[in-house]
Scaffold this motif. Structure first.
Motif, PDB file in Angstrom:
ATOM      1  N   PHE A   1       0.830  -1.205   0.000  1.00  0.00           N
ATOM      2  CA  PHE A   1       0.000   0.000   0.000  1.00  0.00           C
ATOM      3  C   PHE A   1       0.868   1.260   0.000  1.00  0.00           C
ATOM      4  O   PHE A   1       1.919   1.296   0.648  1.00  0.00           O
ATOM      5  CB  PHE A   1      -0.905   0.029   1.233  1.00  0.00           C
ATOM      6  CG  PHE A   1      -1.799  -1.157   1.361  1.00  0.00           C
ATOM      7  CD1 PHE A   1      -3.102  -1.116   0.890  1.00  0.00           C
ATOM      8  CD2 PHE A   1      -1.338  -2.336   1.945  1.00  0.00           C
ATOM      9  CE1 PHE A   1      -3.934  -2.216   1.006  1.00  0.00           C
ATOM     10  CE2 PHE A   1      -2.166  -3.441   2.062  1.00  0.00           C
ATOM     11  CZ  PHE A   1      -3.465  -3.381   1.586  1.00  0.00           C
ATOM     12  N   LEU A   2       0.395   2.278  -0.707  1.00  0.00           N
ATOM     13  CA  LEU A   2       0.952   3.621  -0.595  1.00  0.00           C
ATOM     14  C   LEU A   2      -0.149   4.485  -0.014  1.00  0.00           C
ATOM     15  O   LEU A   2      -1.188   4.680  -0.639  1.00  0.00           O
ATOM     16  CB  LEU A   2       1.408   4.154  -1.952  1.00  0.00           C
ATOM     17  CG  LEU A   2       2.296   5.395  -1.929  1.00  0.00           C
ATOM     18  CD1 LEU A   2       3.143   5.472  -3.203  1.00  0.00           C
ATOM     19  CD2 LEU A   2       1.508   6.684  -1.769  1.00  0.00           C
TER      20      LEU A   2
ATOM     21  N   LYS B   1      -3.776   5.621  -1.506  1.00  0.00           N
ATOM     22  CA  LYS B   1      -3.587   6.124  -2.863  1.00  0.00           C
ATOM     23  C   LYS B   1      -3.356   4.988  -3.850  1.00  0.00           C
ATOM     24  O   LYS B   1      -3.774   5.059  -5.008  1.00  0.00           O
ATOM     25  CB  LYS B   1      -2.411   7.095  -2.890  1.00  0.00           C
ATOM     26  CG  LYS B   1      -2.194   7.761  -4.243  1.00  0.00           C
ATOM     27  CD  LYS B   1      -3.383   8.602  -4.646  1.00  0.00           C
ATOM     28  CE  LYS B   1      -3.150   9.282  -5.987  1.00  0.00           C
ATOM     29  NZ  LYS B   1      -4.327  10.046  -6.434  1.00  0.00           N
ATOM     30  N   SER B   2      -2.673   3.949  -3.422  1.00  0.00           N
ATOM     31  CA  SER B   2      -2.426   2.806  -4.296  1.00  0.00           C
ATOM     32  C   SER B   2      -2.379   1.551  -3.449  1.00  0.00           C
ATOM     33  O   SER B   2      -1.792   1.542  -2.364  1.00  0.00           O
ATOM     34  CB  SER B   2      -1.106   2.979  -5.054  1.00  0.00           C
ATOM     35  OG  SER B   2      -0.812   1.832  -5.827  1.00  0.00           O
TER      36      SER B   2
ATOM     37  N   GLY C   1       2.997  10.297   4.531  1.00  0.00           N
ATOM     38  CA  GLY C   1       2.375   9.004   4.285  1.00  0.00           C
ATOM     39  C   GLY C   1       3.362   7.882   4.473  1.00  0.00           C
ATOM     40  O   GLY C   1       4.448   8.062   5.038  1.00  0.00           O
ATOM     41  N   THR C   2       2.981   6.706   3.986  1.00  0.00           N
ATOM     42  CA  THR C   2       3.821   5.525   4.136  1.00  0.00           C
ATOM     43  C   THR C   2       3.740   4.645   2.901  1.00  0.00           C
ATOM     44  O   THR C   2       2.745   4.664   2.162  1.00  0.00           O
ATOM     45  CB  THR C   2       3.381   4.671   5.344  1.00  0.00           C
ATOM     46  OG1 THR C   2       2.037   4.224   5.128  1.00  0.00           O
ATOM     47  CG2 THR C   2       3.467   5.448   6.640  1.00  0.00           C
TER      48      THR C   2
ATOM     49  N   TRP D   1      11.670   6.180  -4.072  1.00  0.00           N
ATOM     50  CA  TRP D   1      11.038   6.302  -5.387  1.00  0.00           C
ATOM     51  C   TRP D   1       9.663   6.963  -5.240  1.00  0.00           C
ATOM     52  O   TRP D   1       9.313   7.883  -5.991  1.00  0.00           O
ATOM     53  CB  TRP D   1      10.918   4.917  -6.009  1.00  0.00           C
ATOM     54  CG  TRP D   1      10.322   4.881  -7.390  1.00  0.00           C
ATOM     55  CD1 TRP D   1       9.967   5.935  -8.177  1.00  0.00           C
ATOM     56  CD2 TRP D   1      10.017   3.708  -8.149  1.00  0.00           C
ATOM     57  NE1 TRP D   1       9.455   5.498  -9.370  1.00  0.00           N
ATOM     58  CE2 TRP D   1       9.474   4.144  -9.390  1.00  0.00           C
ATOM     59  CE3 TRP D   1      10.143   2.335  -7.911  1.00  0.00           C
ATOM     60  CZ2 TRP D   1       9.055   3.243 -10.367  1.00  0.00           C
ATOM     61  CZ3 TRP D   1       9.729   1.448  -8.892  1.00  0.00           C
ATOM     62  CH2 TRP D   1       9.197   1.894 -10.103  1.00  0.00           C
ATOM     63  N   ALA D   2       8.887   6.506  -4.269  1.00  0.00           N
ATOM     64  CA  ALA D   2       7.565   7.091  -4.053  1.00  0.00           C
ATOM     65  C   ALA D   2       7.665   8.575  -3.698  1.00  0.00           C
ATOM     66  O   ALA D   2       6.874   9.402  -4.176  1.00  0.00           O
ATOM     67  CB  ALA D   2       6.832   6.332  -2.954  1.00  0.00           C
ATOM     68  N   GLU D   3       8.647   8.937  -2.860  1.00  0.00           N
ATOM     69  CA  GLU D   3       8.845  10.343  -2.506  1.00  0.00           C
ATOM     70  C   GLU D   3       9.164  11.181  -3.735  1.00  0.00           C
ATOM     71  O   GLU D   3       8.664  12.306  -3.889  1.00  0.00           O
ATOM     72  CB  GLU D   3       9.977  10.463  -1.487  1.00  0.00           C
ATOM     73  CG  GLU D   3       9.633   9.911  -0.109  1.00  0.00           C
ATOM     74  CD  GLU D   3      10.837   9.851   0.809  1.00  0.00           C
ATOM     75  OE1 GLU D   3      10.631   9.664   2.020  1.00  0.00           O
ATOM     76  OE2 GLU D   3      11.991   9.983   0.321  1.00  0.00           O
TER      77      GLU D   3
END
Length: 398
Positions: free
Chosen positions: A53-54, A65-66, A135-136, A161-163
């Motif tokens: 999860f994101l 979000k995902s 977030g996480t 990468w998400a950041e």
């Protein structure tokens, strides 16, 4: 928006700071996005867990979000008493190998009840100069698991990468807003009407159009930077700024100064730009101009005839240094119209200069300039030009 946290936000609570930053990012709404789906999909496959999860955390609500999971959650859940909510309170990653054996988590609803989480691993996502945790990125499983040091390093890399994806979205929004602010302001020129439009192919356009008054005269410009996207948009903005600094100069003088300033930037970017830059004397209708490899200006005469203003020079960035440019001029008679376009306009039909005549026919059919521009937009919606599209009209009243 800037990722630098303002002083008012910096002194707010952590919850308010992350909520404000997420609101500015404008990323919470809108559902799944491919750039985040790719990350969570890789995470689930790499670790072989039942869910990845994101999550984005507001003041009291967690937005998923995902997610890659057989069981669907959200899209929002209360932040309190969640693994991710607690991860935000930690300085680094959180790994819970068996939640039922960990007194800190054993009584959490998602452990005791459905989905009966046993394993959790999450890394906080940080943004801005103050590294606000917004977030996480996390993994869950219904069976206990362990993570090696290499596993944890991989999860942290996926978090980076998400950041970066979150930050890239902010940069695009900021650049889009900046470039939107570069649209020319309306001018009042008795006896004339001036209007235009630009449709970027992507986030931003490599085209630029500009007009302004210089004394009694009207200065009008249209340029097209090779390529599309961020780099082309930035070069176009640089060209616009350099020309505005020379806004009162004759076209040949202004373009010569522009060329000396912008050519090194174009060279470093391995790019070039076509340019039409003219100065109109309203009293006489005389337009003096310099055309740097553009050649996409249509002169519609009141008698029904038309002519394309051809260019005999090379674009900016390709023209030999020290070689003068060919001056041009025309008389814009009462009832005449100039239509300046970028090459995206050719793609609305057959990609040839014959498309300019099709555009001229579209103008003559229209009730007025706004109707013409609306017809161009409609044509672009039906026949995607696959390129930035800009159209500027200068019409002299009959």
């Amino acid at each position: 928006m800037s990722l630098t946290t303002s002083s008012s936000i910096a002194h707010a609570s952590p919850e308010a700071r992350r909520a404000a930053l997420l609101a500015a990012l404008d990323v919470v709404e809108g559902g799944p996005e491919a750039r985040f789906e790719r990350i969570t999909r890789i995470a689930r496959e790499a670790f072989g867990v039942t869910g990845s999860f994101l999550n984005l955390a507001g003041e009291s609500v967690l937005t998923i979000k995902s997610q890659q999971s057989d069981q669907h959650f959200g899209p929002t859940i209360p932040l309190q008493d969640t693994f991710c909510g607690r991860t935000l309170g930690e300085t680094g990653p959180v790994v819970v190998e068996d939640a039922t054996a960990d007194t800190r988590y054993a009584d959490m609803p998602m452990v005791v009840d459905d989905p009966n989480v046993r394993f959790y691993a999450g890394v906080p996502l940080r943004l801005g100069d103050d590294e606000v945790k917004v977030g996480t990125l996390c993994l869950v499983d219904q069976v206990p698991r362990t993570l090696s040091d290499d596993d944890l390093a991989l999860l942290e890399e996926l978090g980076v990468w998400a950041e970066r994806e979150l930050a890239a979205g902010a940069d695009e929004d900021r650049l889009r807003a900046v470039l939107a602010g570069l649209e020319p302001a309306a001018v009042a020129l008795p006896g004339y009407r001036i209007a235009g439009m630009s449709i970027p192919h992507g986030v931003v356009s490599g085209d630029l159009h500009e007009w302004h008054r210089s004394g009694d005269d009207l200065v009008v410009t249209l340029a097209d930077v090779m390529g599309k996207g961020m780099s082309a948009g930035l070069l176009a903005a640089n060209i616009r700024g350099a020309l505005l600094a020379r806004g009162d100069d004759r076209p040949d003088v202004a373009v010569a100064g522009l060329e000396a300033q912008i050519t090194p930037d174009l060279g470093r970017a391995e790019s070039f730009a076509t340019l039409f830059h003219g100065r109109l004397a309203p009293a006489t209708g005389r337009l003096d101009f310099t055309d740097a490899g553009h050649g996409l200006v249509l002169h519609l005469r009141v008698d029904g005839s038309e002519a394309v203003l051809r260019s005999f020079d090379l674009p900016l960035g390709l023209h030999p240094a020290g070689l003068g440019r060919t001056p041009g001029s025309l008389d814009l008679g009462a009832g005449d119209v100039l239509v300046l376009v970028s090459d995206g306009a050719l793609e609305l039909w057959d990609s040839t200069l014959a498309s300019l005549s099709r555009l001229g026919h579209l103008y003559r059919e229209a009730a007025d300039i706004e109707d013409f521009l609306a017809r161009v937009r409609a044509r672009a919606a039906e026949h995607d030009p696959g390129d930035d599209l800009t159209v500027v009209v200068v019409a002299r009243d009959a």
